[in-house]
Motif scaffolding. Structure first.
Motif, short mmCIF file in Angstrom:
data_model
loop_
_atom_site.label_atom_id
_atom_site.label_comp_id
_atom_site.label_asym_id
_atom_site.label_seq_id
_atom_site.Cartn_x
_atom_site.Cartn_y
_atom_site.Cartn_z
N ARG A 79 2.96 5.80 -19.56
CA ARG A 79 3.77 5.95 -20.81
C ARG A 79 5.03 6.55 -20.30
O ARG A 79 6.11 6.33 -20.59
N ALA A 80 4.78 8.02 -19.54
CA ALA A 80 5.79 8.75 -19.13
C ALA A 80 6.63 8.16 -18.01
O ALA A 80 7.91 8.24 -18.07
N ALA A 81 5.95 7.13 -17.40
CA ALA A 81 7.02 6.25 -16.45
C ALA A 81 7.78 5.11 -17.17
O ALA A 81 8.44 4.35 -16.56
N GLY A 82 7.53 5.04 -18.74
CA GLY A 82 8.23 4.13 -19.42
C GLY A 82 7.56 2.54 -19.54
O GLY A 82 8.32 1.55 -19.96
N LEU A 83 6.29 2.43 -18.92
CA LEU A 83 5.44 1.16 -19.33
C LEU A 83 5.10 0.99 -20.47
O LEU A 83 4.33 1.86 -21.34
N ALA A 103 -5.32 6.62 -27.67
CA ALA A 103 -4.00 6.43 -28.66
C ALA A 103 -2.93 7.58 -28.77
O ALA A 103 -1.90 7.50 -28.50
N GLU A 104 -3.42 8.84 -28.60
CA GLU A 104 -2.72 10.09 -28.31
C GLU A 104 -1.93 10.18 -27.09
O GLU A 104 -0.74 10.45 -27.11
N ALA A 105 -2.55 9.44 -26.03
CA ALA A 105 -1.86 9.30 -24.89
C ALA A 105 -0.66 8.38 -24.77
O ALA A 105 0.06 8.25 -23.92
N GLY A 106 -0.67 7.33 -25.94
CA GLY A 106 0.43 6.54 -25.80
C GLY A 106 0.03 5.13 -25.79
O GLY A 106 0.79 4.06 -25.55
N LEU A 107 -1.28 4.69 -25.60
CA LEU A 107 -1.83 3.35 -25.57
C LEU A 107 -1.27 2.50 -26.49
O LEU A 107 -1.09 2.86 -27.86
N ASP A 108 -0.53 1.44 -26.06
CA ASP A 108 0.22 0.45 -26.91
C ASP A 108 -0.75 -0.67 -27.58
O ASP A 108 -0.33 -1.13 -28.61
#
Ligand code: FES
Length: 374
Positions: A79-83, A103-108
């Motif tokens: 997610r930090a890489a923008g993916l 989910a908190e780590a940004g899983l889409d």
């Protein structure tokens, strides 16, 4: 190089380890052991290289990606890489706490596999007792966290009768999409063509049910469909074209144009341990081998469908016709088409033989050869 578009999607096979032993697993017969897997920092570097290259979607797969204890760190790094991150999982190994962390780590998005639509069928085919109930629990947690869900059902002769139930379950579980894939014969599935090959009638009935469901469930559920290509007359546009929109990375870092590419042993596939992803995508001989149409021979070269199907699947052409540059034998113009149809007929009508399972006690009445583990 300027004519080659950047890849849109990358499949990261984080590990070959998996608690299940599905007899159609697309992992290679020779699996990568844990101590040869890329480390966390290697994957994070590759995710950034992928984003720089133009990749938008990252599919985190395996094996079972939950077998990686660093999964939440990998999701956060992607997610930090923008993916955009999609987790492809059996659900086994995920707890409510781990899913919350993801989910908190940004899983889409989550794609959950189902091996059957009831516990007896799913646990037998997956080679894992209690797996179905754990998947249902996982689906509930996914819904409670508000993560978009896709169900993935690989169907074959032993579970195709459950397709109507799969569609019902997708709606009941709140999935937005279901991927109905009739088994494709690569990797472990190739060893199991006899017990898995659908009959021609099953293949046609699946097409009818999917057509009907797409109309009935419009606006509720998207139904993706991969038909039974051994029973087909027109090849699929495999991977949307070799080196065209996607790439796969194996657990130890080898970069492939498709999951079965290592069966093309005349090609050398490079690793992210030694080369940058951009260099591999644009310049490696393996990625350029079957790009576009220049490599084609007859009947593909002069065919009016060549830009539509791009000659079909290179791995299947090698496996059946013995030449990776030949037309996919699914195609009715292929000299090997009759052979393909004979194989479909022969395997789909073959009676089960005594059990040869390595998943002790799980398959007493079938001739499935279950996947081993890494
Ligand atoms: Fe390799 Fe189709 S699976 S090209």
């Amino acid at each position: 190089m300027s004519q080659i578009p950047p890849p849109m999607a990358m499949l990261a096979e984080l590990t070959h380890r998996c608690p299940l032993s599905c007899p159609y697993c697309s992992n290679p017969l020779e699996l990568t052991a844990k101590d040869r897997e890329l480390a966390t920092e290697d994957w994070l570097r590759v995710f950034h290289e992928a984003a720089d290259l133009g990749v938008l979607q990252l599919h985190l797969s395996g094996g079972e990606p939950a077998a990686r204890r660093d999964l939440a760190d990998l999701v956060a790094g992607a997610r930090a890489a923008g993916l955009y991150t999609n987790l492809i999982t059996s659900g086994i190994g995920l707890t409510e706490a781990r899913l919350t962390a993801l989910a908190e780590a940004g899983l889409d998005h989550v794609q959950l596999s189902l091996q059957g639509m009831d516990a007896a069928t799913a646990d037998r085919i997956g080679g894992y007792r209690g797996g179905f109930d754990r998947k249902m629990q996982t689906a509930e947690w996914i819904g409670a966290l508000g993560l978009p869900l896709t169900l993935n059902c690989v169907l074959h002769r032993q579970n195709l009768h459950q397709l109507p139930r799969a569609l019902e379950m997708a709606v009941e579980l709140g999935a937005r999409r279901i991927e109905v894939a009739i088994v494709q014969f690569y990797g472990w599935a190739m060893r199991n063509r006899a017990p898995l090959m659908p009959t021609r009638e099953q293949a046609r009935e699946a097409e009818r049910l999917v057509r009907e469901a797409r109309i009935r469930l419009k606006g509720t559920l998207v139904v993706d469909f991969v038909p039974a290509d051994y029973h087909g007359d027109f090849p699929k546009r495999c991977m949307n074209g070799w080196g065209s929109v996607g790439l796969n990375i194996t657990p130890e870092g080898t970069v492939l144009p498709c999951h079965a590419a290592q069966t093309l042993t005349h090609l050398t596939f490079q690793s992210v341990r030694d080369h940058g992803l951009r260099e591999i995508w644009y310049d490696s001989p393996a990625f350029n081998a079957y790009r576009g149409t220049e490599w084609m021979q007859e009947p593909c070269r002069s065919c009016e469908h060549k830009l539509k199907d791009l000659g079909g699947c290179r791995c299947q052409a090698l496996a059946i016709a013995g030449d990776a540059a030949a037309a996919d034998p699914v195609c009715q113009k292929s000299p090997a088409h009759a052979q393909m149809q004979a194989l479909a007929e022969q395997y789909s009508t073959q009676a089960p033989s005594p059990a040869s399972s390595r998943a002790a006690g799980m398959a007493d009445h079938t001739d499935l050869v279950f996947r081993e583990n890494a």
